[in-house]
Design a protein around this motif. Structure first.
Motif, mmCIF file in Angstrom:
data_model
loop_
_atom_site.group_PDB
_atom_site.id
_atom_site.type_symbol
_atom_site.label_atom_id
_atom_site.label_comp_id
_atom_site.label_asym_id
_atom_site.label_seq_id
_atom_site.Cartn_x
_atom_site.Cartn_y
_atom_site.Cartn_z
ATOM 1 N N GLU A 22 0.830 -1.184 0.000
ATOM 2 C CA GLU A 22 0.000 0.000 0.000
ATOM 3 C C GLU A 22 0.870 1.240 0.000
ATOM 4 N N GLY A 23 2.104 1.140 0.599
ATOM 5 C CA GLY A 23 2.975 2.301 0.675
ATOM 6 C C GLY A 23 3.687 2.547 -0.627
ATOM 7 N N VAL A 24 3.753 1.595 -1.520
ATOM 8 C CA VAL A 24 4.465 1.757 -2.795
ATOM 9 C C VAL A 24 3.443 2.337 -3.761
ATOM 10 N N GLN A 25 3.890 3.370 -4.341
ATOM 11 C CA GLN A 25 3.017 3.980 -5.324
ATOM 12 C C GLN A 25 3.648 3.846 -6.697
ATOM 13 N N PHE A 26 2.807 3.671 -7.665
ATOM 14 C CA PHE A 26 3.280 3.514 -9.031
ATOM 15 C C PHE A 26 3.392 4.912 -9.611
ATOM 16 N N ASN A 27 4.664 5.224 -10.055
ATOM 17 C CA ASN A 27 4.901 6.545 -10.613
ATOM 18 C C ASN A 27 5.289 6.348 -12.075
ATOM 19 N N GLY A 28 4.444 6.627 -13.014
ATOM 20 C CA GLY A 28 4.652 6.448 -14.439
ATOM 21 C C GLY A 28 5.680 7.405 -14.983
ATOM 22 N N GLY A 29 5.802 8.580 -14.450
ATOM 23 C CA GLY A 29 6.771 9.569 -14.941
ATOM 24 C C GLY A 29 8.196 9.104 -14.683
ATOM 25 N N ASP A 30 8.415 8.502 -13.495
ATOM 26 C CA ASP A 30 9.760 8.004 -13.171
ATOM 27 C C ASP A 30 10.137 6.846 -14.096
ATOM 28 N N ILE A 31 9.196 6.013 -14.405
ATOM 29 C CA ILE A 31 9.475 4.856 -15.264
ATOM 30 C C ILE A 31 9.808 5.352 -16.664
ATOM 31 N N ILE A 32 9.064 6.289 -17.166
ATOM 32 C CA ILE A 32 9.328 6.802 -18.516
ATOM 33 C C ILE A 32 10.684 7.507 -18.539
ATOM 34 N N PHE A 33 10.951 8.286 -17.469
ATOM 35 C CA PHE A 33 12.226 8.981 -17.405
ATOM 36 C C PHE A 33 13.374 7.974 -17.374
ATOM 37 N N GLN A 34 13.256 6.947 -16.562
ATOM 38 C CA GLN A 34 14.308 5.931 -16.476
ATOM 39 C C GLN A 34 14.438 5.168 -17.799
ATOM 40 N N LEU A 35 13.325 4.938 -18.458
ATOM 41 C CA LEU A 35 13.353 4.281 -19.749
ATOM 42 C C LEU A 35 14.050 5.155 -20.784
ATOM 43 N N LEU A 36 13.771 6.453 -20.791
ATOM 44 C CA LEU A 36 14.449 7.376 -21.713
ATOM 45 C C LEU A 36 15.946 7.451 -21.406
ATOM 46 N N VAL A 37 16.295 7.518 -20.128
ATOM 47 C CA VAL A 37 17.717 7.564 -19.744
ATOM 48 C C VAL A 37 18.398 6.257 -20.184
ATOM 49 N N PHE A 38 17.705 5.136 -20.039
ATOM 50 C CA PHE A 38 18.272 3.844 -20.438
ATOM 51 C C PHE A 38 18.494 3.802 -21.947
ATOM 52 N N ILE A 39 17.543 4.305 -22.724
ATOM 53 C CA ILE A 39 17.659 4.318 -24.184
ATOM 54 C C ILE A 39 18.793 5.251 -24.603
ATOM 55 N N VAL A 40 18.884 6.442 -23.950
ATOM 56 C CA VAL A 40 19.978 7.374 -24.258
ATOM 57 C C VAL A 40 21.304 6.717 -23.898
ATOM 58 N N LEU A 41 21.347 6.040 -22.752
ATOM 59 C CA LEU A 41 22.575 5.351 -22.338
ATOM 60 C C LEU A 41 22.950 4.266 -23.338
ATOM 61 N N LEU A 42 21.950 3.520 -23.840
ATOM 62 C CA LEU A 42 22.223 2.504 -24.862
ATOM 63 C C LEU A 42 22.737 3.150 -26.139
ATOM 64 N N ALA A 43 22.150 4.280 -26.536
ATOM 65 C CA ALA A 43 22.595 4.968 -27.749
ATOM 66 C C ALA A 43 24.019 5.463 -27.576
ATOM 67 N N LEU A 44 24.327 6.025 -26.392
ATOM 68 C CA LEU A 44 25.695 6.493 -26.122
ATOM 69 C C LEU A 44 26.676 5.318 -26.094
ATOM 70 N N LEU A 45 26.260 4.240 -25.474
ATOM 71 C CA LEU A 45 27.131 3.039 -25.442
ATOM 72 C C LEU A 45 27.375 2.516 -26.855
ATOM 73 N N LYS A 46 26.292 2.512 -27.681
ATOM 74 C CA LYS A 46 26.440 2.031 -29.037
ATOM 75 C C LYS A 46 27.398 2.924 -29.815
ATOM 76 N N LYS A 47 27.245 4.242 -29.619
ATOM 77 C CA LYS A 47 28.070 5.165 -30.373
ATOM 78 C C LYS A 47 29.503 5.184 -29.863
ATOM 79 N N PHE A 48 29.708 5.280 -28.567
ATOM 80 C CA PHE A 48 31.053 5.472 -28.026
ATOM 81 C C PHE A 48 31.736 4.182 -27.558
ATOM 82 N N ALA A 49 31.010 3.156 -27.228
ATOM 83 C CA ALA A 49 31.628 1.938 -26.707
ATOM 84 C C ALA A 49 31.487 0.777 -27.696
ATOM 85 N N TRP A 50 30.258 0.537 -28.169
ATOM 86 C CA TRP A 50 30.007 -0.622 -29.025
ATOM 87 C C TRP A 50 30.708 -0.484 -30.372
#
Length: 174
Positions: free
Chosen positions: A12-40
């Motif tokens: 009951e104390g955990v609340q679902f926050n959709g904005g945080d999930i989308i933000f983390q998903l965008l950061v993950f995609i940007v991180l994957l793009a950066l990894l692909k460009k600079f590391a992969w």
């Protein structure tokens, strides 16, 4: 029960926050793009370079092996040829030795024949000398015997005539 209340209270104390999930998903995609460009990309470039280097090393090793095999075959052929040449030289030396041996034998036989002929000639000469000496002795004895038998003195002309007759008769009897 207390445990089940705690689990329900935690849910009951955990609340679902959709904005945080989308933000983390965008950061993950940007991180994957950066990894692909600079590391992969560079990592794949290094892997491709390494793969090409290994392939080149394998090709070079294969070429070296083929070249070593070719050189080994050439060396074997050269060795066979050298053995054939050596065998030919030995055979030629053997033939030359046989020819020289035959020449020496022929020369020795001809020398022996020459010595034999010279000895025969010398024997014939000695025989002629001996016959001449015997004729002289026979002639002297004949004159001596004839003078005793006849008991007369012969002239020098008569003696020569008698000697020549006796020599002639002695030569015919032989």
């Amino acid at each position: 029960m207390l445990a089940s209340n705690l689990v329900l209270g935690a849910v009951e104390g955990v609340q679902f926050n959709g904005g945080d999930i989308i933000f983390q998903l965008l950061v993950f995609i940007v991180l994957l793009a950066l990894l692909k460009k600079f590391a992969w990309g560079p990592l794949m470039g290094i892997m491709t370079t390494r793969e090409e280097h290994i392939a080149n090393e394998i090709n070079a090793a294969e070429n070296s092996r083929l070249e070593a095999k070719k050189i080994l075959e050439e060396q074997r052929n050269l060795l066979k040829e050298a053995r054939k040449d050596a065998q030919g030289l030995i055979e030629n030396a053997r033939k030359q030795g046989d020819i020289q041996r035959d020449e020496i034998i022929v020369l020795a036989r001809s020398e022996a024949e020459r010595i034999k002929e010279a000895a025969k000639l010398e024997i014939d000469q000695q025989k002629e000398k001996a016959v001449a000496a015997i004729r002289e002795q026979v002639a002297s004895l004949s004159v001596l015997i004839a003078s005793k038998v006849i008991e007369k003195e012969l002239s020098a002309e008569d003696q020569d005539k008698l000697i020549n007759e006796y020599i002639h008769e002695a030569g015919e009897k032989q």
